[in-house]
Motif scaffolding. Structure first.
Motif, PDB file in Angstrom:
ATOM      1  N   ARG A 255       4.272   1.125 -15.219  1.00 51.90           N
ATOM      2  CA  ARG A 255       4.024   2.551 -15.341  1.00 51.90           C
ATOM      3  C   ARG A 255       2.705   2.788 -16.060  1.00 51.90           C
ATOM      4  NH1 ARG A 255       9.232   5.788 -17.181  1.00 51.90           N
ATOM      5  NH2 ARG A 255       7.508   7.200 -17.592  1.00 51.90           N
TER       6      ARG A 255
ATOM      7  N   ARG B 138       0.791  -1.235   0.000  1.00 47.78           N
ATOM      8  CA  ARG B 138       0.000   0.000   0.000  1.00 47.78           C
ATOM      9  C   ARG B 138       0.821   1.283   0.000  1.00 47.78           C
ATOM     10  NH1 ARG B 138      -5.681  -0.622   1.135  1.00 47.78           N
ATOM     11  NH2 ARG B 138      -6.126  -2.748   1.714  1.00 47.78           N
TER      12      ARG B 138
ATOM     13  N   PRO C 267       4.340   4.430  -5.083  1.00 48.81           N
ATOM     14  CA  PRO C 267       4.109   5.810  -5.511  1.00 48.81           C
ATOM     15  C   PRO C 267       3.045   5.900  -6.606  1.00 48.81           C
ATOM     16  CG  PRO C 267       6.196   5.012  -6.361  1.00 48.81           C
ATOM     17  CD  PRO C 267       5.669   3.947  -5.450  1.00 48.81           C
ATOM     18  N   ASP C 268       2.498   7.090  -6.773  1.00 53.31           N
ATOM     19  CA  ASP C 268       1.516   7.319  -7.833  1.00 53.31           C
ATOM     20  C   ASP C 268       2.176   7.111  -9.190  1.00 53.31           C
ATOM     21  OD1 ASP C 268      -0.439   7.941  -6.003  1.00 53.31           O
ATOM     22  OD2 ASP C 268      -0.037  10.095  -6.066  1.00 53.31           O
ATOM     23  N   GLY C 269       1.397   6.696 -10.147  1.00 52.53           N
ATOM     24  CA  GLY C 269       1.914   6.472 -11.488  1.00 52.53           C
ATOM     25  C   GLY C 269       2.326   5.033 -11.742  1.00 52.53           C
TER      26      GLY C 269
ATOM     27  N   GLN D 126      -4.909  -3.615 -11.441  1.00 53.95           N
ATOM     28  CA  GLN D 126      -5.322  -2.219 -11.383  1.00 53.95           C
ATOM     29  C   GLN D 126      -5.371  -1.601 -12.780  1.00 53.95           C
ATOM     30  OE1 GLN D 126      -2.254  -0.969  -8.704  1.00 53.95           O
ATOM     31  NE2 GLN D 126      -3.599  -1.071  -6.907  1.00 53.95           N
TER      32      GLN D 126
ATOM     33  N   ALA E 149       1.080   0.859 -11.201  1.00 52.82           N
ATOM     34  CA  ALA E 149      -0.107   0.051 -10.928  1.00 52.82           C
ATOM     35  C   ALA E 149       0.181  -1.410 -11.258  1.00 52.82           C
ATOM     36  CB  ALA E 149      -1.292   0.533 -11.758  1.00 52.82           C
TER      37      ALA E 149
END
Length: 122
Positions: free
Chosen positions: A67, A21, A24-26, A32, A28
């Motif tokens: 990414r 959890r 970082p963003d970007g 997802q 998946a």
């Protein structure tokens, strides 16, 4: 935060690694991406998420991250692909012994429908 699985440079595990959890963003996972209507599109794994599992006490669990900006849209379902998928699912439901459609996927451990097994006849 679990310092055991925090390795953003990838020095310890060979890939940038983050605890569960805390990716970082970007980035998946495949699941997802699929939920967003995307696929990895041939790109290499960018990072990984690791966590300790109660099921496997020896090895940690791993989920690979891709990414999002390099992901491509999922290919649309064509009539030919739909027919091929239907045929594959029909083959998984058909008993190889009696040839009947079981209306469910036959367990691979049995290899045939329960009616054709030794314990199904009893």
């Amino acid at each position: 935060m679990s310092p055991r699985f925090y390795d953003p440079e990838g020095a310890r595990y060979g890939l940038p690694t983050f605890p569960y959890r805390l990716a970082p963003d970007g980035l998946a996972t495949r699941r997802q991406l699929r939920a967003a209507g995307l696929r990895p599109g041939g790109q290499e794994v960018a990072a990984q998420v690791m966590w300790r599992s109660r099921r496997s006490r020896t090895a940690p669990r791993v989920a690979y991250l891709y990414r999002v900006d390099r992901a491509r849209p999922v290919r649309p379902m064509t009539p030919g692909r739909a027919r091929a998928l239907a045929a594959a699912m029909r083959a998984r439901r058909t008993c190889p012994d009696c040839g009947q459609d079981a209306d469910y996927v036959i367990p691979r451990a049995l290899g045939c429908c329960p009616a054709c097994t030794d314990w199904g006849a009893a």
